[in-house]
Design a protein around this motif. Structure first.
Motif, PDB file in Angstrom:
ATOM      1  N   VAL A  42      73.244 -58.749  35.497  1.00  0.00           N
ATOM      2  CA  VAL A  42      74.611 -59.054  35.915  1.00  0.00           C
ATOM      3  C   VAL A  42      74.981 -60.435  35.380  1.00  0.00           C
ATOM      4  CG1 VAL A  42      76.198 -59.324  37.843  1.00  0.00           C
ATOM      5  CG2 VAL A  42      74.331 -57.648  37.992  1.00  0.00           C
ATOM      6  N   THR A  43      76.010 -60.496  34.524  1.00  0.00           N
ATOM      7  CA  THR A  43      76.463 -61.751  33.918  1.00  0.00           C
ATOM      8  C   THR A  43      77.835 -62.104  34.477  1.00  0.00           C
ATOM      9  OG1 THR A  43      75.258 -61.241  31.881  1.00  0.00           O
ATOM     10  CG2 THR A  43      76.958 -62.939  31.760  1.00  0.00           C
ATOM     11  N   THR A  44      77.959 -63.329  35.022  1.00  0.00           N
ATOM     12  CA  THR A  44      79.212 -63.775  35.636  1.00  0.00           C
ATOM     13  C   THR A  44      79.641 -65.099  35.020  1.00  0.00           C
ATOM     14  OG1 THR A  44      78.516 -62.751  37.721  1.00  0.00           O
ATOM     15  CG2 THR A  44      80.373 -64.291  37.800  1.00  0.00           C
ATOM     16  N   PRO A  45      80.732 -65.120  34.234  1.00  0.00           N
ATOM     17  CA  PRO A  45      81.243 -66.395  33.711  1.00  0.00           C
ATOM     18  C   PRO A  45      81.719 -67.286  34.852  1.00  0.00           C
ATOM     19  CG  PRO A  45      82.157 -64.520  32.505  1.00  0.00           C
ATOM     20  CD  PRO A  45      81.483 -63.964  33.718  1.00  0.00           C
ATOM     21  N   LEU A  46      81.508 -68.594  34.719  1.00  0.00           N
ATOM     22  CA  LEU A  46      81.927 -69.546  35.747  1.00  0.00           C
ATOM     23  C   LEU A  46      83.254 -70.213  35.409  1.00  0.00           C
ATOM     24  CD1 LEU A  46      78.475 -71.183  36.568  1.00  0.00           C
ATOM     25  CD2 LEU A  46      79.595 -69.233  37.664  1.00  0.00           C
ATOM     26  N   SER A  47      83.864 -69.784  34.308  1.00  0.00           N
ATOM     27  CA  SER A  47      85.211 -70.235  33.945  1.00  0.00           C
ATOM     28  C   SER A  47      85.943 -69.043  33.338  1.00  0.00           C
ATOM     29  CB  SER A  47      85.144 -71.402  32.948  1.00  0.00           C
ATOM     30  OG  SER A  47      84.458 -71.021  31.776  1.00  0.00           O
ATOM     31  N   ALA A  48      87.219 -69.195  33.055  1.00  0.00           N
ATOM     32  CA  ALA A  48      88.024 -68.089  32.538  1.00  0.00           C
ATOM     33  C   ALA A  48      87.411 -67.524  31.266  1.00  0.00           C
ATOM     34  CB  ALA A  48      89.443 -68.574  32.267  1.00  0.00           C
ATOM     35  N   SER A  49      87.282 -66.180  31.221  1.00  0.00           N
ATOM     36  CA  SER A  49      86.683 -65.521  30.072  1.00  0.00           C
ATOM     37  C   SER A  49      87.344 -64.166  29.887  1.00  0.00           C
ATOM     38  CB  SER A  49      85.172 -65.371  30.279  1.00  0.00           C
ATOM     39  OG  SER A  49      84.566 -64.790  29.146  1.00  0.00           O
ATOM     40  N   VAL A  50      86.854 -63.391  28.916  1.00  0.00           N
ATOM     41  CA  VAL A  50      87.450 -62.081  28.642  1.00  0.00           C
ATOM     42  C   VAL A  50      87.083 -61.067  29.716  1.00  0.00           C
ATOM     43  CG1 VAL A  50      87.563 -62.463  26.163  1.00  0.00           C
ATOM     44  CG2 VAL A  50      85.496 -61.467  27.169  1.00  0.00           C
ATOM     45  N   TYR A  51      86.125 -61.375  30.563  1.00  0.00           N
ATOM     46  CA  TYR A  51      85.793 -60.508  31.689  1.00  0.00           C
ATOM     47  C   TYR A  51      85.342 -61.370  32.862  1.00  0.00           C
ATOM     48  CZ  TYR A  51      81.015 -61.159  29.897  1.00  0.00           C
ATOM     49  OH  TYR A  51      79.840 -61.700  29.445  1.00  0.00           O
ATOM     50  N   LYS A  52      85.398 -60.763  34.051  1.00  0.00           N
ATOM     51  CA  LYS A  52      84.961 -61.465  35.258  1.00  0.00           C
ATOM     52  C   LYS A  52      83.475 -61.248  35.534  1.00  0.00           C
ATOM     53  CE  LYS A  52      89.212 -61.937  37.926  1.00  0.00           C
ATOM     54  NZ  LYS A  52      89.861 -61.689  39.242  1.00  0.00           N
ATOM     55  N   GLU A  53      83.010 -60.049  35.211  1.00  0.00           N
ATOM     56  CA  GLU A  53      81.600 -59.738  35.449  1.00  0.00           C
ATOM     57  C   GLU A  53      81.199 -58.569  34.557  1.00  0.00           C
ATOM     58  OE1 GLU A  53      79.533 -59.945  39.511  1.00  0.00           O
ATOM     59  OE2 GLU A  53      79.760 -57.770  39.175  1.00  0.00           O
ATOM     60  N   SER A  64      73.529 -65.662  35.545  1.00  0.00           N
ATOM     61  CA  SER A  64      72.946 -64.369  35.195  1.00  0.00           C
ATOM     62  C   SER A  64      71.838 -64.023  36.181  1.00  0.00           C
ATOM     63  CB  SER A  64      72.385 -64.399  33.769  1.00  0.00           C
ATOM     64  OG  SER A  64      71.744 -63.179  33.458  1.00  0.00           O
ATOM     65  N   GLU A  65      71.854 -62.774  36.652  1.00  0.00           N
ATOM     66  CA  GLU A  65      70.814 -62.268  37.548  1.00  0.00           C
ATOM     67  C   GLU A  65      70.200 -61.025  36.908  1.00  0.00           C
ATOM     68  OE1 GLU A  65      69.843 -63.554  40.403  1.00  0.00           O
ATOM     69  OE2 GLU A  65      71.428 -65.022  40.834  1.00  0.00           O
ATOM     70  N   THR A  66      68.874 -61.048  36.734  1.00  0.00           N
ATOM     71  CA  THR A  66      68.174 -59.905  36.145  1.00  0.00           C
ATOM     72  C   THR A  66      67.175 -59.353  37.148  1.00  0.00           C
ATOM     73  OG1 THR A  66      68.369 -60.822  33.912  1.00  0.00           O
ATOM     74  CG2 THR A  66      66.708 -59.114  34.253  1.00  0.00           C
ATOM     75  N   THR A  67      67.243 -58.050  37.375  1.00  0.00           N
ATOM     76  CA  THR A  67      66.285 -57.356  38.231  1.00  0.00           C
ATOM     77  C   THR A  67      65.539 -56.347  37.367  1.00  0.00           C
ATOM     78  OG1 THR A  67      67.741 -57.589  40.149  1.00  0.00           O
ATOM     79  CG2 THR A  67      65.967 -55.969  40.299  1.00  0.00           C
ATOM     80  N   ALA A  68      64.230 -56.533  37.235  1.00  0.00           N
ATOM     81  CA  ALA A  68      63.426 -55.669  36.371  1.00  0.00           C
ATOM     82  C   ALA A  68      62.432 -54.879  37.201  1.00  0.00           C
ATOM     83  CB  ALA A  68      62.694 -56.509  35.330  1.00  0.00           C
ATOM     84  N   LYS A  69      62.311 -53.592  36.889  1.00  0.00           N
ATOM     85  CA  LYS A  69      61.321 -52.732  37.535  1.00  0.00           C
ATOM     86  C   LYS A  69      60.241 -52.415  36.513  1.00  0.00           C
ATOM     87  CE  LYS A  69      62.542 -49.502  40.314  1.00  0.00           C
ATOM     88  NZ  LYS A  69      63.145 -48.256  40.864  1.00  0.00           N
ATOM     89  N   ARG A  70      59.074 -53.058  36.712  1.00  0.00           N
ATOM     90  CA  ARG A  70      57.959 -52.890  35.789  1.00  0.00           C
ATOM     91  C   ARG A  70      57.000 -51.832  36.300  1.00  0.00           C
ATOM     92  NH1 ARG A  70      55.291 -58.534  34.203  1.00  0.00           N
ATOM     93  NH2 ARG A  70      53.783 -56.991  33.492  1.00  0.00           N
TER      94      ARG A  70
END
Length: 768
Positions: A252-263, A730-736
């Motif tokens: 999950v990627t979240t810009p902290l300023s104005a960008s082309v997407y919110k999430e 950015s939050e990454t959740t991995a299932k190994r």
């Protein structure tokens, strides 16, 4: 005086007692050197000589140490009485400390018989081996494996599989060197594992076969034998998976300023199927007691098939969503070939003096073909990426010990490494599946890369009373030239590196010692870190190399306390390191485009301090256990992106046990918790691991069956990684894949005859 065997070979380590005839209470107990020689002063004194050598008749004589006489020659004769199947038990400790190395005496461990090196390696402090045979030293994989002090083709392709298929029965001891001397390359090597084999005649075979519930399989065969002056070792391994194994990630990627997407959310399924085959032949020829030569050749091939499926959900301004997906399928083929020659000469008068020459060539090629589809509501894109690469490395090395005595040793050497690499990357794309693909000139390139490393080193080692010193200096000149077709100018570097090395130890008691070591590690960038080719399977998350990378230097200072008494072994380590030009991987987020880029730079400033310890105890001949771990504090900052600054605690703790429950059944296990170092790409959650290994001798010392249970309580283990700077979170959740159960069989065959044992059927487990 010199002692020989009936076949003319020197009687090394023969026991000689000289008693003065006039003074019966005055005795000298001596051992012969590698040439079977002992030296006594020509003082005219009359001696009674009594000499023994295993399996031979004793030598008894009366002599006068007279300068007028030439060297006295004695020959040990075969004892008429033969013994059948005698086991000579060693009194050596299982674990020892000698100067800069920890020593595990495999030959002294009755529990090591009929096992592989992989199964006994965890007896060394700080060494762990998982169920798949993968080895780590203090949680790291930056180590090198040697055999009898030299690099070998056995460990070129897969160290794990080579160790798994090599019999511990022909190994005398394993040494762990945590402060390598100046003769070893400084390229990021933090430890050396040196496997010292026994001297034997006859032959031994060792066959392994493993499979798992996750469709892993591996098989290996080692045949080693010696007759007279000729020794041959053959090794073949194959390992991989029957079908693709899949792991999952959510990013999950979240810009902290104005960008082309919110999430932007990615749900990723990444599948891979791999097969590696390798074969090695090594020939050892002893021309005489002073000269030997080793030649070897090894071939290997790795094939990997990858499949990627990404579901993409993009939240736009106004609460609308754009849903799409990305698929990628790749094939990676990497064949390789290695050949080399080692020559060793020992001085006749002083066997501690020696001269060594080594030549090694390693060549491999790599073919990668990837097809990629990106489909969103706003656009569709098809891509084909192709890569053809070739790498060759030539090594020439001369080492010498010109001065050596019981008090000091002087080593010197020179080494040249010539690396040649070439690759052709082509990327093509289209926005219409039915149209022709267009070459992406900005992301296609052809390059030729050359690197020459010229090194010279010198080391002085000395012992003064209870103190041991080693001071070394290594001078390296590195010349790099790279031609990239999409760059207007060549990448060129030419630099000198002066690499000091220092080690001191002191015996503080009968069973304890302390040591202090400093070394400078040099890490040159790999070609993958230099290549500017853009990996754009996901157009919003790309990665590329940096042709301007230089070498990384790491200063390291290590202090140790070691205690070894009876069945108890304990060591504690305090270590600090610093680097101001660390090669680090870091993120760049472009708010205007929403693209996250990952690249490399000499931008890291890292400070690390750690405190660790290890304790091993032999409770009985059949049960031993150990506990080890360390805690680290790391502070790392990106000098180019000041806001990227991470710091915090990390560490690892582990344990192991081994139990011979009966004549045929054995049980062993290990486990721990690993908290990885903080990095600029994010902080990862702790990883818990454990394994239980049960074994049964179907045929005693011949056929051994084993079941290895790894992390059986869950199919997957969830790891979470958090990253944030001023621009993006950015939050990454991995299932190994987590639960793995291996079933294996090991079969040992053949007969060995120790060179120092001349009685029929003698097996000596303590040959040095």
């Amino acid at each position: 005086m010199q002692f020989k065997l009936e076949n003319g070979q020197p009687a090394e380590n023969a026991s000689v007692i000289l008693s003065m005839i006039e003074k019966k209470e005055n005795r000298k107990a001596l051992l012969t050197d590698q040439l079977g020689i002992i030296r006594i002063p020509a003082d005219g004194i009359r001696y009674r000589l009594y000499a023994t050598f295993m399996g031979m008749e004793s030598v008894v004589d009366t002599l006068i140490a007279d300068v007028k006489k030439d060297t006295l020659q004695y020959t040990f004769r075969q004892s008429i009485t033969e013994l059948a199947e005698v086991l000579v038990s060693s009194r050596k400790k299982l674990l020892e400390v000698k100067d800069d190395r920890f020593i595990y005496n495999v030959g002294a461990d009755s529990m090591a018989r009929s096992k592989s090196l992989s199964q006994v390696l965890s007896n060394l402090p700080f060494v762990t081996v998982d169920g798949a045979g993968e080895v780590q030293v203090a949680g790291q994989t930056s180590y090198r494996v040697l055999m009898n002090g030299k690099e070998t083709a056995l460990f070129v392709s897969s160290i794990a599989q080579a160790l798994r298929s090599f019999p511990a029965e022909i190994v005398s001891r394993i040494e762990l060197i945590t402060s390598p001397a100046a003769r070893y390359d400084a390229e990021g090597i933090t430890a050396i594992i040196n496997i010292v084999t026994k001297k034997f005649g006859g032959y031994k075979g060792f066959q392994t076969l493993y499979t798992s519930n996750l469709t892993h399989f591996s098989t290996g065969l080692t045949l080693t034998g010696r007759t007279g002056k000729l020794g041959i070792t053959l090794n073949a391994t194959s390992d991989g998976t029957w079908k693709p194994l899949t792991e999952y990630r959510t990013i999950v990627t979240t810009p902290l300023s104005a960008s082309v997407y919110k999430e932007r959310t990615l749900n990723v399924a990444d599948a891979a199927k791999r097969l590696t085959n390798a074969a090695t032949m090594e020939v050892n020829f002893e021309m005489d007691s002073l000269h030997s030569v080793i030649g070897y050749i090894s071939t290997d091939r790795t094939s990997t098939d990858n499949g990627l499926q990404q579901d993409v959900i993009t939240q736009l301004d106004g609460g609308t969503y754009d849903k799409g997906y990305i698929t990628a399928n790749g094939k990676d083929r990497s064949p390789g070939l290695t050949a080399g020659l080692d020559y060793k000469q020992i001085a006749k008068k002083n066997p501690k003096k020696e001269f060594l020459f080594r030549f090694n060539w390693r060549g491999n090629s790599n073919q990668i073909n990837t097809t990629n589809v990106q489909k969103y509501q706003t656009f569709h894109k098809w891509m084909i990426n192709q890569s053809a690469a070739r790498n060759d490395e030539y090594t020439f090395q001369l080492d010498a010990i010109p001065l050596a005595s019981d008090k000091y040793t002087v080593e010197a050497g020179v080494k040249t490494i010539l690396r040649r690499a070439s690759a052709d990357y082509t990327s093509r794309f289209t926005f219409d599946k039915d149209s022709n693909y267009i070459k992406d000139s900005a992301n296609s390139n052809r390059f030729n890369y050359e690197q020459q490393v010229y090194a010279a080193y010198g080391t002085i080692s000395a012992k003064f009373g209870k103190n041991s010193f080693r001071i070394g200096l290594r001078l390296e000149r590195t010349n790099i030239k790279g031609m990239f077709s999409n760059l207007s100018a060549a990448v060129q570097e030419d630099y000198l590196s002066l690499i000091p090395n220092f080690y001191w130890s002191r015996k503080t008691g009968q069973n304890s010692s302390v040591s202090l070591a400093y070394n400078l590690q040099l890490l040159r960038p790999y070609i993958t870190s230099l290549n500017p080719f853009v990996n754009n399977i996901d157009s919003f998350h790309i990665s590329y190399g940096n042709p301007g990378l230089g070498p990384q230097q790491i200063h390291k200072l290590v202090a140790q306390l070691r205690y070894n008494k009876g069945n108890l072994f304990f060591t504690t380590t305090l270590m600090g390191s610093f680097s101001n030009n660390q090669i680090l991987s870091y993120r760049l987020f472009n708010a205007a485009t929403g693209i996250t880029a990952v690249t490399f730079g000499n931008a890291g400033k890292e400070q690390l301090i750690s405190l660790g310890g290890s304790i091993n105890y032999q409770f009985s001949k059949k049960f031993k256990a150990g506990l080890w771990g360390d805690i680290r504090y790391v502070d790392i900052q990106n000098r180019l992106q000041k806001e990227q600054h991470s710091y915090g605690y990390s560490g690892i703790v582990g344990n192991f046990f081994s139990w011979d429950a009966g004549n045929r059944f054995s049980l062993s296990g290990s486990g721990g918790v690993d908290v990885r170092n903080v990095s600029l790409l994010g902080r990862r959650s702790p990883y818990i691991f454990y394994q239980i290994n049960s074994g049964y001798h179907i045929i005693k010392n011949k056929l051994f069956a084993t079941i290895n249970w790894n992390n059986v309580h869950s199919d997957y283990f969830t790891l979470r990684t958090h990253f944030q700077d001023n621009a993006v979170r950015s939050e990454t959740t991995a299932k190994r894949l987590y639960r793995v159960i291996f079933v294996g069989f090991q079969y040992t065959f053949g007969k060995l005859r120790e060179d120092v044992g001349r009685k029929k059927g003698i097996v000596n487990d303590d040959i040095l």
